[in-house]
Structure formats: structure tokens, C-alpha cells
Design a protein around this motif. Structure first.
Motif, PDB file in Angstrom:
ATOM      1  N   PRO A 194      30.264  14.015  -4.304  1.00  7.94           N
ATOM      2  CA  PRO A 194      30.237  12.862  -3.390  1.00  7.94           C
ATOM      3  C   PRO A 194      29.286  13.073  -2.224  1.00  7.94           C
ATOM      4  O   PRO A 194      28.656  12.111  -1.755  1.00  7.94           O
ATOM      5  N   GLU A 195      29.161  14.310  -1.757  1.00  3.45           N
ATOM      6  CA  GLU A 195      28.257  14.587  -0.640  1.00  3.45           C
ATOM      7  C   GLU A 195      26.792  14.351  -1.045  1.00  3.45           C
ATOM      8  O   GLU A 195      25.999  13.817  -0.263  1.00  3.45           O
ATOM      9  N   THR A 196      26.453  14.742  -2.279  1.00  2.00           N
ATOM     10  CA  THR A 196      25.090  14.534  -2.761  1.00  2.00           C
ATOM     11  C   THR A 196      24.774  13.052  -2.890  1.00  2.00           C
ATOM     12  O   THR A 196      23.701  12.583  -2.475  1.00  2.00           O
ATOM     13  N   VAL A 197      25.710  12.301  -3.469  1.00  2.00           N
ATOM     14  CA  VAL A 197      25.515  10.857  -3.619  1.00  2.00           C
ATOM     15  C   VAL A 197      25.396  10.193  -2.250  1.00  2.00           C
ATOM     16  O   VAL A 197      24.541   9.321  -2.033  1.00  2.00           O
ATOM     17  N   ALA A 198      26.246  10.621  -1.307  1.00  2.00           N
ATOM     18  CA  ALA A 198      26.209  10.035   0.037  1.00  2.00           C
ATOM     19  C   ALA A 198      24.877  10.323   0.725  1.00  2.00           C
ATOM     20  O   ALA A 198      24.319   9.447   1.414  1.00  2.00           O
ATOM     21  N   SER A 199      24.357  11.523   0.532  1.00  2.00           N
ATOM     22  CA  SER A 199      23.074  11.878   1.141  1.00  2.00           C
ATOM     23  C   SER A 199      21.953  11.020   0.572  1.00  2.00           C
ATOM     24  O   SER A 199      21.087  10.532   1.311  1.00  2.00           O
ATOM     25  N   ARG A 200      21.964  10.823  -0.739  1.00  2.00           N
ATOM     26  CA  ARG A 200      20.931   9.992  -1.359  1.00  2.00           C
ATOM     27  C   ARG A 200      21.075   8.532  -0.940  1.00  2.00           C
ATOM     28  O   ARG A 200      20.078   7.826  -0.757  1.00  2.00           O
ATOM     29  N   THR A 201      22.312   8.072  -0.813  1.00  2.00           N
ATOM     30  CA  THR A 201      22.537   6.690  -0.383  1.00  2.00           C
ATOM     31  C   THR A 201      22.005   6.468   1.029  1.00  2.00           C
ATOM     32  O   THR A 201      21.401   5.427   1.329  1.00  2.00           O
ATOM     33  N   GLN A 202      22.219   7.458   1.886  1.00  2.00           N
ATOM     34  CA  GLN A 202      21.682   7.350   3.250  1.00  2.00           C
ATOM     35  C   GLN A 202      20.159   7.309   3.221  1.00  2.00           C
ATOM     36  O   GLN A 202      19.533   6.516   3.941  1.00  2.00           O
ATOM     37  N   ARG A 203      19.555   8.134   2.378  1.00  2.00           N
ATOM     38  CA  ARG A 203      18.102   8.133   2.243  1.00  2.00           C
ATOM     39  C   ARG A 203      17.606   6.770   1.764  1.00  2.00           C
ATOM     40  O   ARG A 203      16.586   6.252   2.243  1.00  2.00           O
ATOM     41  N   PHE A 204      18.339   6.179   0.819  1.00  2.00           N
ATOM     42  CA  PHE A 204      17.981   4.862   0.303  1.00  2.00           C
ATOM     43  C   PHE A 204      18.018   3.809   1.414  1.00  2.00           C
ATOM     44  O   PHE A 204      17.071   3.027   1.578  1.00  2.00           O
ATOM     45  N   HIS A 205      19.092   3.792   2.187  1.00  2.00           N
ATOM     46  CA  HIS A 205      19.228   2.786   3.236  1.00  2.00           C
ATOM     47  C   HIS A 205      18.177   2.973   4.333  1.00  2.00           C
ATOM     48  O   HIS A 205      17.691   1.988   4.913  1.00  2.00           O
ATOM     49  N   GLU A 206      17.824   4.201   4.614  1.00  2.00           N
ATOM     50  CA  GLU A 206      16.771   4.439   5.596  1.00  2.00           C
ATOM     51  C   GLU A 206      15.439   3.880   5.100  1.00  2.00           C
ATOM     52  O   GLU A 206      14.674   3.283   5.877  1.00  2.00           O
TER      53      GLU A 206
ATOM     54  N   PRO B  46       0.836  -1.207   0.000  1.00  2.00           N
ATOM     55  CA  PRO B  46       0.000   0.000   0.000  1.00  2.00           C
ATOM     56  C   PRO B  46       0.867   1.252   0.000  1.00  2.00           C
ATOM     57  O   PRO B  46       2.013   1.239   0.453  1.00  2.00           O
ATOM     58  N   THR B  47       0.310   2.329  -0.504  1.00  2.00           N
ATOM     59  CA  THR B  47       1.067   3.579  -0.596  1.00  2.00           C
ATOM     60  C   THR B  47       1.398   4.151   0.766  1.00  2.00           C
ATOM     61  O   THR B  47       2.227   5.064   0.874  1.00  2.00           O
ATOM     62  N   THR B  48       0.765   3.629   1.813  1.00  2.00           N
ATOM     63  CA  THR B  48       1.099   4.092   3.162  1.00  2.00           C
ATOM     64  C   THR B  48       2.422   3.522   3.663  1.00  2.00           C
ATOM     65  O   THR B  48       2.973   4.029   4.647  1.00  2.00           O
ATOM     66  N   GLU B  49       2.923   2.479   3.002  1.00  2.00           N
ATOM     67  CA  GLU B  49       4.217   1.908   3.382  1.00  2.00           C
ATOM     68  C   GLU B  49       5.328   2.887   2.984  1.00  2.00           C
ATOM     69  O   GLU B  49       5.360   3.354   1.839  1.00  2.00           O
ATOM     70  N   PRO B  50       6.245   3.189   3.889  1.00  2.00           N
ATOM     71  CA  PRO B  50       7.309   4.157   3.572  1.00  2.00           C
ATOM     72  C   PRO B  50       8.117   3.797   2.343  1.00  2.00           C
ATOM     73  O   PRO B  50       8.431   4.673   1.518  1.00  2.00           O
ATOM     74  N   VAL B  51       8.457   2.522   2.161  1.00  2.00           N
ATOM     75  CA  VAL B  51       9.284   2.150   1.016  1.00  2.00           C
ATOM     76  C   VAL B  51       8.504   2.306  -0.284  1.00  2.00           C
ATOM     77  O   VAL B  51       9.060   2.702  -1.322  1.00  2.00           O
ATOM     78  N   ALA B  52       7.194   2.016  -0.255  1.00  2.00           N
ATOM     79  CA  ALA B  52       6.375   2.196  -1.451  1.00  2.00           C
ATOM     80  C   ALA B  52       6.285   3.670  -1.823  1.00  2.00           C
ATOM     81  O   ALA B  52       6.359   4.040  -3.002  1.00  2.00           O
ATOM     82  N   ARG B  53       6.129   4.512  -0.821  1.00  2.00           N
ATOM     83  CA  ARG B  53       6.062   5.956  -1.073  1.00  2.00           C
ATOM     84  C   ARG B  53       7.391   6.471  -1.616  1.00  2.00           C
ATOM     85  O   ARG B  53       7.419   7.292  -2.545  1.00  2.00           O
ATOM     86  N   TYR B  54       8.482   5.973  -1.066  1.00  2.00           N
ATOM     87  CA  TYR B  54       9.813   6.388  -1.512  1.00  2.00           C
ATOM     88  C   TYR B  54      10.055   6.006  -2.974  1.00  2.00           C
ATOM     89  O   TYR B  54      10.504   6.834  -3.787  1.00  2.00           O
ATOM     90  N   VAL B  55       9.751   4.758  -3.337  1.00  2.00           N
ATOM     91  CA  VAL B  55       9.965   4.295  -4.709  1.00  2.00           C
ATOM     92  C   VAL B  55       9.080   5.075  -5.674  1.00  2.00           C
ATOM     93  O   VAL B  55       9.517   5.473  -6.760  1.00  2.00           O
ATOM     94  N   ASP B  56       7.841   5.317  -5.290  1.00  2.00           N
ATOM     95  CA  ASP B  56       6.939   6.051  -6.178  1.00  2.00           C
ATOM     96  C   ASP B  56       7.411   7.492  -6.371  1.00  2.00           C
ATOM     97  O   ASP B  56       7.373   8.012  -7.493  1.00  2.00           O
ATOM     98  N   GLN B  57       7.853   8.142  -5.315  1.00  2.00           N
ATOM     99  CA  GLN B  57       8.326   9.520  -5.444  1.00  2.00           C
ATOM    100  C   GLN B  57       9.533   9.604  -6.369  1.00  2.00           C
ATOM    101  O   GLN B  57       9.618  10.494  -7.221  1.00  2.00           O
TER     102      GLN B  57
END
Length: 361
Positions: free
Chosen positions: A330-342, A103-114
Motif C-alpha cells: 500500500p505504501e508503494t501504491v500511495a507513493s505512486r498515486t501522489q506522484r501521479f497527482h503532482e 512539448p517534452t518540456t512540459e512536466p506531464v508530457a515527460r512524466y507520461v513518456d517516462q
């Protein structure tokens, strides 16, 4: 493999799809419906025989080579018809896999859709520039498909099998098993961009159109079948996708797109990634990792060209397009990678699923 065998497989698929489309519209015409059902059963047996003979010629490739672009025009779907077919195909895939999207209420589903929605907007913005990325076949001349009638939909399947796919009408599935296999948002963006490229270029829609027109060209000349053919001609522009149509359209994608179209999607994905501000070099890293895995373990590899070939294609496009782009810091990539892992830290437990949509390795 000779041309006759390739066209034979295309004839069988065309017969199944045409029969299903006509049966879907038959309504209160029992005789026509019965004829369509009989045609489906006969076609399945013929298809099995053709598959035994094909030895490596993909079903989509057989369909696409069996009908010219000019002849396919009569089978064009508008955005609403494509959306209807896509919904039916997606429903059939979910039924075979035995899962429902998160469901779209799941955080990972919302993240992938965004993330997917952002990439879709970028893909539309740079779509007119993808001419140099296209395959050398006749489909190169086709315009990009219009924006989907219901917009793009990016859905996460709680499935252990690593897989990603796109259905006509803008529906993209990606499994939790595939998400677990990734290491960064850059890699996820690469996979979503690849699927977006397939949808933008209409690869699945063209295969379905080609199968339909190839079948009509081979109809027998008996009065009974001529009558059946005339009804199909009257109905094909407004035909809704029924359950059998969805089943056979889903079967078209079981073996993946022809190699040329897969590599086209890789080239276009690089363009999308660069325009979206992602480090497209992560695409090569993902492909190199997939190369270390057995094809049976990773279905996405089983339905695509060899990773080494794909890496070469991606690197060629990076060489051509990369120098004119500003790489993310590298800072931008690292920030996005952290967002992905979260986002991945709250992945739900996947299920094995009753069966795969893919053929055995």
C-alpha cells in the motif's frame, strides 16, 4: 451479417489503401496518379453504401477476415516502413483533431513518456510469454512486432475528449481529458499497457496488410488494371506512406479493433502490469468507472467491448497470474498515486478540438 458484406467492406478499404500507396509512388506518372485519385473517389462512395449495410461489422474486422495470414505475407512492412506509415497516420490524426502534442518540456508530457518507456521495456521482456493471452483467431500465430524503428513515443494531447490510441511504429497518444478521468498511476499504467499490447501484437499493421491484399485479389481482369496491379506489386515493398494513405489508414481505426483483439490487449496488459510491479487490480476499477459513463462521453469506451465483459476478462487473468505475483505494498501504491497527482496538477487547459476521429454514437 453475411460474409459477402464483410468482404465487400474489406474490398473497398483495400482499394482505397492500394490506390493511395500506388499514387504516392507514381511520381511523374500522371495517368497512374489520376487513376488512383479516381479510384479513391469511387471507393469512398462505395464505402458509404457498404457502411449503411454493415450494421455493426467493424472495418478492421472486415479487413482481417478478408485475407489469410499466408496471403498477407506479401505485404509485410519492415520496421522502417512501419515507422514511416505510423508517422503519417499520427500526423493525419493530429490534423483531424486540430491539436499538437505537448512539448517534452512540459512536466506531464515527460512524466507520461517516462512511464510509457518503462512499460514498453517490460512489455518487450515478457512478450514471448503472452501466447496464452492471445485471441483465438488466426492472428494468434503471429509473432510480436519488432521493437519500433524509432522507439516508442508516448505523447500527451491537450484535448478535452478522453481518448487513447496507438499508431503503427510505436506512437501512443493519450489526451489530457483522459488523464483527468484517472485517479492513480496504476490506472494510467493500465491504459498505456493496453495500447502497448495493440502495438506489440501489430493489430493495426495486420488490418492494413489485410486490406491491401484483399483488394489485389479482387482486381478486375482488364489489361489496364492488370498493368496497374503489376506496378503495385513492384512498388509495395518500398512504398512510402503518402497523405492519402495516412488518411485511409487512420479511417481503419475509427471504429476500433475487433472485440477479440481488444480483449487480447486487455489480457496482455494485465501481464505487463504485473511484471512491471503495478497493482493490476486497478484496471478493473477503471473499467468499472467507465461503465458508469455514457459511451458518447467517453470515446475509449465507444470503441471497446462492454466494460462488464472486459472486467470479466481482466479478473480471469488476475486469477490465473496474480497468485504467482507479489502485489505492491500500500505504501508503494500511495507513493505512486501522489506522484501521479503532482504531475496532473500542472495539466494545461485542454481544447475541444474541431472534430472527433470516432463515428457518432
Amino acid at each position: 451479417m453475411g460474409r459477402s458484406r464483410r468482404r465487400g467492406a474489406s474490398w473497398v478499404l483495400g482499394g482505397v489503401l492500394a490506390g493511395a500507396l500506388s499514387a504516392c509512388q507514381a511520381g511523374n506518372t500522371p495517368a497512374l496518379l489520376a487513376r488512383a485519385e479516381q479510384s479513391l473517389e469511387e471507393s469512398r462512395g462505395q464505402l458509404s453504401r457498404e457502411l449503411d449495410q454493415r450494421k455493426g461489422v467493424g472495418l478492421m474486422g472486415a479487413s482481417l477476415t478478408g485475407c489469410s495470414l499466408e496471403r498477407r505475407k506479401a505485404y509485410e512492412l519492415d520496421a522502417e516502413q512501419e515507422a514511416t506509415l505510423g508517422q503519417a497516420v499520427a500526423a493525419r490524426q493530429l490534423a483531424l483533431l486540430g491539436v499538437e502534442p505537448l512539448p517534452t518540456t512540459e512536466p506531464v508530457a515527460r512524466y507520461v513518456d517516462q512511464l510509457g518507456q518503462y512499460l514498453a521495456l517490460v512489455a518487450a521482456a515478457v512478450g514471448n510469454a503472452n501466447g496464452p493471452d492471445r485471441a483465438s483467431g488466426p492472428e494468434r500465430a503471429l509473432d510480436n512486432r519488432p521493437w519500433p524503428h524509432a522507439g516508442y513515443q508516448f505523447q500527451v494531447l491537450p484535448l478535452e475528449e478522453p481518448r487513447a490510441s496507438g499508431s503503427p511504429g510505436g506512437i501512443v497518444f493519450i489526451s489530457t481529458g483522459f488523464l483527468r478521468a484517472m485517479g492513480s498511476e496504476e490506472e494510467l499504467a493500465a491504459v498505456l499497457s493496453h495500447e502497448l499490447a495493440h502495438l506489440q501484437r501489430g493489430h493495426g499493421v495486420e488490418a492494413i496488410k489485410a486490406a491491401l491484399c484483399d483488394y489485389e485479389a479482387r482486381q478486375e481482369s482488364s489489361a489496364k488494371l492488370q498493368s496497374f496491379n503489376q506496378r503495385l506489386k513492384l512498388q509495395r515493398q518500398t512504398a512510402a506512406a503518402g497523405s492519402r494513405t495516412a488518411e485511409e489508414a487512420a479511417n481503419l481505426s475509427r471504429e476500433g479493433f475487433p472485440e477479440g483483439l481488444e480483449l487480447e490487449a486487455d489480457r496482455i496488459a494485465v501481464r505487463i502490469l504485473l511484471a512491471a510491479g503495478y497493482d493490476a487490480r486497478a484496471f478493473t476499477g477503471l473499467l468499472q468507472r467507465l461503465n458508469l459513463e455514457a459511451p458518447a462521453k467517453h470515446p475509449w469506451r465507444r470503441t471497446h467491448p462492454q466494460p462488464r465483459e472486459r472486467v470479466a476478462v481482466v479478473e480471469e487473468r488476475l486469477k490465473a497470474l496474480g497468485p504467482s505475483q507479489a502485489w505492491p505494498t500500500p505504501e508503494t501504491v500511495a507513493s505512486r498515486t501522489q506522484r501521479f497527482h503532482e504531475a496532473m496538477s500542472v495539466l494545461p487547459t485542454p481544447v475541444a478540438g474541431p472534430q472527433s476521429l470516432l463515428p457518432p454514437p
